[in-house]
Scaffold this active site. Structure first.
Site, short mmCIF file in Angstrom:
data_model
loop_
_atom_site.label_atom_id
_atom_site.label_comp_id
_atom_site.label_asym_id
_atom_site.label_seq_id
_atom_site.Cartn_x
_atom_site.Cartn_y
_atom_site.Cartn_z
N ASP A 150 51.68 38.17 33.03
CA ASP A 150 51.30 36.88 33.61
C ASP A 150 51.77 35.73 32.73
O ASP A 150 52.36 34.75 33.20
CB ASP A 150 49.78 36.79 33.77
CG ASP A 150 49.24 37.86 34.69
OD1 ASP A 150 50.05 38.57 35.32
OD2 ASP A 150 48.01 38.01 34.77
N THR A 170 52.14 49.22 36.33
CA THR A 170 53.17 49.85 35.49
C THR A 170 53.17 49.27 34.08
O THR A 170 53.67 49.91 33.16
CB THR A 170 54.57 49.63 36.09
OG1 THR A 170 54.73 48.24 36.36
CG2 THR A 170 54.76 50.41 37.38
N TYR A 178 39.79 50.17 36.83
CA TYR A 178 40.92 49.84 35.96
C TYR A 178 40.87 50.70 34.71
O TYR A 178 41.87 51.34 34.33
CB TYR A 178 40.88 48.36 35.59
CG TYR A 178 42.00 47.90 34.70
CD1 TYR A 178 43.27 47.66 35.21
CD2 TYR A 178 41.79 47.70 33.33
CE1 TYR A 178 44.30 47.23 34.39
CE2 TYR A 178 42.82 47.28 32.50
CZ TYR A 178 44.07 47.04 33.04
OH TYR A 178 45.09 46.62 32.22
N SER A 238 47.14 34.22 38.89
CA SER A 238 47.09 34.00 37.46
C SER A 238 46.99 32.53 37.05
O SER A 238 47.75 32.03 36.23
CB SER A 238 48.29 34.65 36.79
OG SER A 238 47.83 35.34 35.68
N SER A 239 46.03 31.87 37.65
CA SER A 239 45.75 30.50 37.22
C SER A 239 45.31 30.49 35.76
O SER A 239 45.58 29.55 35.02
CB SER A 239 44.66 29.87 38.10
OG SER A 239 43.41 30.51 37.94
P1 ADP Z 1 43.31 34.16 38.29
O1 ADP Z 1 43.94 34.15 36.94
O2 ADP Z 1 43.70 35.33 39.11
O3 ADP Z 1 43.49 32.89 39.04
P2 ADP Z 1 40.96 34.37 36.68
O4 ADP Z 1 39.55 34.68 37.00
O5 ADP Z 1 41.66 35.18 35.67
O6 ADP Z 1 41.74 34.33 38.06
O7 ADP Z 1 41.05 32.87 36.17
C1 ADP Z 1 40.43 31.81 36.87
C2 ADP Z 1 39.77 30.87 35.88
O8 ADP Z 1 40.77 30.09 35.18
C3 ADP Z 1 38.89 29.84 36.54
O9 ADP Z 1 37.59 30.37 36.78
C4 ADP Z 1 38.87 28.74 35.49
O10 ADP Z 1 37.96 29.02 34.46
C5 ADP Z 1 40.27 28.80 34.91
N1 ADP Z 1 41.13 27.82 35.59
C6 ADP Z 1 42.15 28.07 36.42
N2 ADP Z 1 42.72 26.94 36.88
C7 ADP Z 1 42.02 25.92 36.33
C8 ADP Z 1 42.08 24.49 36.43
N3 ADP Z 1 42.97 23.89 37.21
N4 ADP Z 1 41.20 23.77 35.70
C9 ADP Z 1 40.30 24.38 34.92
N5 ADP Z 1 40.18 25.71 34.81
C10 ADP Z 1 41.01 26.49 35.49
MG MG Z 2 43.64 35.61 35.43
#
Ligand code: ADP
Ligand code: MG
Length: 382
Positions: free
Chosen positions: A169, A34, A219, A123-124
């Site tokens: 995010d 959305t 997408y 959303s790491s």
């Molecule tokens: P999502 O956001 O869904 O988790 P993404 O592919 O958008 O997946 O992001 C993941 C990327 O973010 C990882 O491949 C890495 O490059 C970076 N990342 C996430 N957490 C860490 C961390 N703790 N240390 C270093 N890089 C990180």
């Molecule tokens: Mg991401």
């Protein structure tokens, strides 16, 4: 997170004293696909986060160290550019965006650690960006407002990670609050906290551990289909800007006969925006079971009408449907893989995870990962 250990490790690597920042990952309770339609989303920050420790340097160099990748990277403020190291790009992307906006950055040391599962749809990446943005804002005394830190982080994802994401995010990672979801209007950027009282229940994520390659092309195709529907309606209703402004009646009158497929895509989005409003009303009444039903409806819409699910996600939702201890379940995120979000009664969680894991392995030969998440606070200094 052991802050003393974190600070000591930083001291060992950089021979300097660190300031610590924390930015959480997020879930999206309801409101999928959305955001780019000017609609509503309902994210919440979670208790899994990315932590960065930073210190100012006397020179203009940038020294980065990742605990997860056991890897070091050196650059300088004057020579920030995209690298072939993914994790570095999220950090340098934020620094770059700050410089682009005219903020004065000095050199810095940055140590990064996190427990948000990577690439699972929590959303790491936004957590990395927001933690970096908060840290650089602090050590350079830039006094950038929080909403701008979220926008800087979003822009970093566009420019240095090449992902053309919406604001949800980074917004959730900055503004999240424990025990609260947030209803965000992606057009006006207005938002409202909504209490998320889960008494007796928990949020459980089941990770398919798949990511089908269709994801990016689908997408883009969905975005085009939504635009198409909006344009056809605009011919009759000049004020319509996004699907947000469209009703099911308008779709029936001006889209259905032209293209049934575009109609189904647009109809899902219009229905989903309504579901977010209903979910907010239900939560305000402490009515979790209505929220759960809406989540099942969202999944059906994403699977059958919007067509962004996959057999693994559908299987996981089917497995929990009809169980009286699961109030709701749906795929979460862009689709074609990632996690399902489930609201599960406390005492049944272990049994559910065990059962579904066995069946998932039998069916697909794949390991299922499960995360029990709590809501948490947004980005902060610690
Ligand atoms: P999502 O956001 O869904 O988790 P993404 O592919 O958008 O997946 O992001 C993941 C990327 O973010 C990882 O491949 C890495 O490059 C970076 N990342 C996430 N957490 C860490 C961390 N703790 N240390 C270093 N890089 C990180
Ligand atoms: Mg991401």
């Amino acid at each position: 997170m052991n802050t003393e250990y974190f600070k000591k490790t930083f001291r060992d690597i950089f021979q300097a004293e660190a300031v610590l920042f924390k930015s959480p990952g997020r879930i999206n309770i309801i409101g999928e696909h959305t955001d780019y339609n000017g609609g509503l989303v309902m994210p919440a920050a979670i208790d899994k986060a990315v932590y960065v420790a930073v210190s100012k340097r006397d020179d203009h160099e940038i020294h980065l160290y990742s605990e997860s990748y056991q890897s070091k990277y050196v650059s300088s403020v004057a020579a920030i550019q995209k690298t072939e190291h993914n994790w570095v790009n999220y950090i340098l992307g934020v620094a770059n965006e700050m410089v682009q906006r005219g903020h004065q950055l000095g050199g810095f040391n940055l140590f990064i650690y996190g427990d948000v599962p990577l690439g699972a749809g929590l959303s790491s990446s936004a957590a990395v960006e927001c933690a970096t943005a908060f840290a650089l804002n602090y050590i350079n005394q830039l006094s950038i407002p929080q909403m701008e830190l979220a926008l800087i982080s979003q822009k970093a994802e566009h420019t240095f990670a090449g992902v053309n994401c919406g604001i949800m995010d980074q917004f959730a990672s900055v503004f999240g609050k424990k025990d609260q979801a947030m209803m965000l209007d992606c057009r006006s950027m207005e938002y409202e906290y909504i209490p998320l009282k889960l008494d007796g229940y928990k949020l459980v994520l089941l990770n398919t551990n798949v990511k089908h390659s269709l994801s990016d092309s689908a997408y883009n195709e969905r975005r085009e289909q939504c635009d198409k529907g909006v344009n056809w309606i605009k011919d009759h209703h000049a004020s319509v800007e996004y699907l947000r402004d469209v009703t099911q009646e308008m779709l029936l009158a001006h889209v259905k006969a032209k293209d049934e497929n575009v109609y189904r895509k647009c109809s899902y989005v219009v229905a989903e925006i309504e579901r977010v409003k209903k979910a907010a009303a239900a939560l305000k009444n402490g009515d979790l079971s209505t929220l759960g039903k809406l989540m099942f409806e969202t999944h059906k819409g994403l699977s059958e009408d919007y067509e962004v699910s996959c057999k693994e996600l559908d299987f996981l939702v089917d497995q929990v449907k009809g169980l009286d201890y699961v109030l709701g379940a749906r795929m979460m995120g862009g689709g074609f893989g990632g996690c399902t979000l489930n609201i599960v009664r406390d005492e049944e969680i272990d049994r559910l995870i065990d059962n579904v894991s066995v069946k998932y392995l039998e069916k697909f030969g794949l390991k299922l990962d499960a995360y029990i998440v709590e809501t948490g606070n947004g980005s902060q200094i610690i």
